[in-house]
Design a protein around this motif. Sequence first.
Motif, PDB file in Angstrom:
ATOM      1  N   TYR A  32      19.046  -9.718  16.651  1.00 24.18           N
ATOM      2  CA  TYR A  32      19.386  -8.222  16.765  1.00 24.18           C
ATOM      3  C   TYR A  32      18.131  -7.536  16.556  1.00 24.18           C
ATOM      4  O   TYR A  32      17.864  -6.707  17.406  1.00 24.18           O
ATOM      5  CB  TYR A  32      20.618  -7.906  15.738  1.00 24.18           C
ATOM      6  N   LEU A  33      17.674  -7.748  15.352  1.00 19.47           N
ATOM      7  CA  LEU A  33      16.334  -7.070  15.174  1.00 19.47           C
ATOM      8  C   LEU A  33      15.281  -7.037  16.231  1.00 19.47           C
ATOM      9  O   LEU A  33      14.498  -6.233  16.377  1.00 19.47           O
ATOM     10  CB  LEU A  33      15.651  -7.511  13.792  1.00 19.47           C
ATOM     11  N   ASN A  34      15.192  -8.351  16.807  1.00 17.80           N
ATOM     12  CA  ASN A  34      14.180  -8.531  17.794  1.00 17.80           C
ATOM     13  C   ASN A  34      14.351  -7.913  18.963  1.00 17.80           C
ATOM     14  O   ASN A  34      13.758  -7.331  19.652  1.00 17.80           O
ATOM     15  CB  ASN A  34      14.126 -10.217  17.939  1.00 17.80           C
ATOM     16  N   GLN A  35      15.763  -7.905  19.069  1.00 17.07           N
ATOM     17  CA  GLN A  35      16.207  -7.256  20.475  1.00 17.07           C
ATOM     18  C   GLN A  35      16.040  -5.657  20.247  1.00 17.07           C
ATOM     19  O   GLN A  35      15.164  -4.883  21.350  1.00 17.07           O
ATOM     20  CB  GLN A  35      17.759  -7.329  20.770  1.00 17.07           C
ATOM     21  N   LYS A  36      16.220  -5.115  19.191  1.00 18.53           N
ATOM     22  CA  LYS A  36      15.994  -3.646  18.955  1.00 18.53           C
ATOM     23  C   LYS A  36      14.296  -3.508  19.190  1.00 18.53           C
ATOM     24  O   LYS A  36      13.872  -2.469  19.437  1.00 18.53           O
ATOM     25  CB  LYS A  36      16.252  -3.505  17.390  1.00 18.53           C
ATOM     26  N   ALA A  37      13.543  -4.457  18.592  1.00 20.12           N
ATOM     27  CA  ALA A  37      12.164  -4.330  18.440  1.00 20.12           C
ATOM     28  C   ALA A  37      11.799  -4.291  20.053  1.00 20.12           C
ATOM     29  O   ALA A  37      10.918  -3.426  20.436  1.00 20.12           O
ATOM     30  CB  ALA A  37      11.494  -5.396  17.887  1.00 20.12           C
ATOM     31  N   ASN A  38      12.374  -5.058  21.062  1.00 23.54           N
ATOM     32  CA  ASN A  38      11.990  -5.345  22.251  1.00 23.54           C
ATOM     33  C   ASN A  38      12.297  -3.894  22.919  1.00 23.54           C
ATOM     34  O   ASN A  38      11.504  -3.418  23.967  1.00 23.54           O
ATOM     35  CB  ASN A  38      12.861  -6.350  23.002  1.00 23.54           C
ATOM     36  N   ASP A  39      13.429  -3.421  22.619  1.00 22.25           N
ATOM     37  CA  ASP A  39      14.000  -1.913  23.161  1.00 22.25           C
ATOM     38  C   ASP A  39      12.826  -0.840  22.904  1.00 22.25           C
ATOM     39  O   ASP A  39      12.569  -0.062  23.739  1.00 22.25           O
ATOM     40  CB  ASP A  39      15.135  -1.505  22.649  1.00 22.25           C
ATOM     41  N   LEU A  40      12.615  -1.054  21.760  1.00 25.22           N
ATOM     42  CA  LEU A  40      11.383  -0.116  21.170  1.00 25.22           C
ATOM     43  C   LEU A  40      10.065  -0.206  21.912  1.00 25.22           C
ATOM     44  O   LEU A  40       9.450   0.759  22.160  1.00 25.22           O
ATOM     45  CB  LEU A  40      11.175  -0.046  19.676  1.00 25.22           C
ATOM     46  N   LEU A  41       9.744  -1.484  22.030  1.00 20.30           N
ATOM     47  CA  LEU A  41       8.596  -1.863  22.802  1.00 20.30           C
ATOM     48  C   LEU A  41       8.692  -1.469  24.389  1.00 20.30           C
ATOM     49  O   LEU A  41       7.453  -0.721  24.785  1.00 20.30           O
ATOM     50  CB  LEU A  41       8.460  -3.450  22.977  1.00 20.30           C
ATOM     51  N   GLU A  42       9.723  -1.420  24.935  1.00 19.87           N
ATOM     52  CA  GLU A  42       9.751  -1.033  26.248  1.00 19.87           C
ATOM     53  C   GLU A  42       9.821   0.478  26.359  1.00 19.87           C
ATOM     54  O   GLU A  42       9.157   1.147  27.184  1.00 19.87           O
ATOM     55  CB  GLU A  42      11.419  -1.425  26.800  1.00 19.87           C
ATOM     56  N   SER A  43      10.177   1.405  25.233  1.00 18.71           N
ATOM     57  CA  SER A  43       9.903   2.754  25.285  1.00 18.71           C
ATOM     58  C   SER A  43       8.689   3.155  24.581  1.00 18.71           C
ATOM     59  O   SER A  43       8.456   4.279  24.218  1.00 18.71           O
ATOM     60  CB  SER A  43      11.158   3.305  24.515  1.00 18.71           C
ATOM     61  N   GLU A  44       7.762   1.955  24.600  1.00 18.32           N
ATOM     62  CA  GLU A  44       6.412   2.339  23.947  1.00 18.32           C
ATOM     63  C   GLU A  44       6.440   3.247  22.589  1.00 18.32           C
ATOM     64  O   GLU A  44       5.474   3.717  22.227  1.00 18.32           O
ATOM     65  CB  GLU A  44       5.564   3.430  25.233  1.00 18.32           C
ATOM     66  N   ASN A  45       7.525   2.555  21.599  1.00 24.15           N
ATOM     67  CA  ASN A  45       7.226   3.134  20.426  1.00 24.15           C
ATOM     68  C   ASN A  45       7.005   1.813  19.584  1.00 24.15           C
ATOM     69  O   ASN A  45       7.471   1.267  18.961  1.00 24.15           O
ATOM     70  CB  ASN A  45       8.780   3.394  19.972  1.00 24.15           C
ATOM     71  N   TYR A  46       5.687   1.578  19.824  1.00 28.70           N
ATOM     72  CA  TYR A  46       5.023   0.266  19.303  1.00 28.70           C
ATOM     73  C   TYR A  46       4.839   0.056  17.624  1.00 28.70           C
ATOM     74  O   TYR A  46       5.099  -0.869  17.261  1.00 28.70           O
ATOM     75  CB  TYR A  46       3.350   0.071  19.619  1.00 28.70           C
ATOM     76  N   LYS A  47       4.708   1.231  16.881  1.00 31.28           N
ATOM     77  CA  LYS A  47       4.593   1.288  15.693  1.00 31.28           C
ATOM     78  C   LYS A  47       6.091   0.656  15.034  1.00 31.28           C
ATOM     79  O   LYS A  47       6.197   0.021  14.111  1.00 31.28           O
ATOM     80  CB  LYS A  47       4.210   2.374  14.899  1.00 31.28           C
ATOM     81  N   GLU A  48       7.058   1.387  15.662  1.00 29.56           N
ATOM     82  CA  GLU A  48       8.450   0.931  14.874  1.00 29.56           C
ATOM     83  C   GLU A  48       8.828  -0.243  15.523  1.00 29.56           C
ATOM     84  O   GLU A  48       9.256  -1.096  14.853  1.00 29.56           O
ATOM     85  CB  GLU A  48       9.402   2.077  15.424  1.00 29.56           C
ATOM     86  N   ALA A  49       8.273  -0.823  16.569  1.00 30.61           N
ATOM     87  CA  ALA A  49       8.853  -2.000  17.252  1.00 30.61           C
ATOM     88  C   ALA A  49       8.188  -3.334  16.143  1.00 30.61           C
ATOM     89  O   ALA A  49       8.930  -3.970  15.891  1.00 30.61           O
ATOM     90  CB  ALA A  49       8.107  -2.091  18.638  1.00 30.61           C
ATOM     91  N   ILE A  50       6.986  -2.728  15.784  1.00 32.98           N
ATOM     92  CA  ILE A  50       6.455  -3.752  15.006  1.00 32.98           C
ATOM     93  C   ILE A  50       7.362  -4.142  13.662  1.00 32.98           C
ATOM     94  O   ILE A  50       7.308  -5.157  13.144  1.00 32.98           O
ATOM     95  CB  ILE A  50       4.746  -3.618  14.929  1.00 32.98           C
ATOM     96  N   GLU A  51       7.292  -2.968  13.103  1.00 28.63           N
ATOM     97  CA  GLU A  51       8.282  -2.880  11.962  1.00 28.63           C
ATOM     98  C   GLU A  51       9.670  -3.858  12.457  1.00 28.63           C
ATOM     99  O   GLU A  51      10.098  -4.753  11.245  1.00 28.63           O
ATOM    100  CB  GLU A  51       8.813  -1.548  11.470  1.00 28.63           C
TER     101      GLU A  51
END
Length: 149
Positions: free
Chosen positions: A7-26
């Motif tokens: 679930y966290l990985n998918q959430k990170a992938n969504d953040l990556l798609e929206s170019e929110n890199y810092k939060e995606a890495i977290e």
Amino acid sequence: MKEDAYYLNQKANDLLESENYKEAIEYYLKAIEFLPDEPIFYHNMGVCFMMKKDYFNASKILQEAINKNIGLDETIIYLANSLYELEDYRGVLSLSEPKGYKERLDILILKVKSAMKINNKDLALQIIKMLKVSGYESQELDLIEKMII
């Protein structure tokens, strides 16, 4: 726990798609806390670092994905691109070649360029010959070959 990690990985992938890199890495780091041996989390986080143009961290994380046996040709290509951007041409040359035809061609082209950057013309010619035997032709390759000969 396992479901939480994915679930966290998918959430990170969504953040990556929206170019929110810092939060995606977290979120990738949190997923890794739950499942530290899951290589896809490292691969995804490495892609995120690449998107940030943080090639140093991208190369470290992508290498970790490979060490954990990810088995994706794409990971090797991303690692090669990161190392090339870091001007670690010997690192590029040391990478194994992916199994996929297109990915193999991509890395061989990066290897030709890396060999030229370290002034190893013999190796560059050897790789060019491999590319041509594989049926690959391009103006760029012809130009590099002409520079060598």
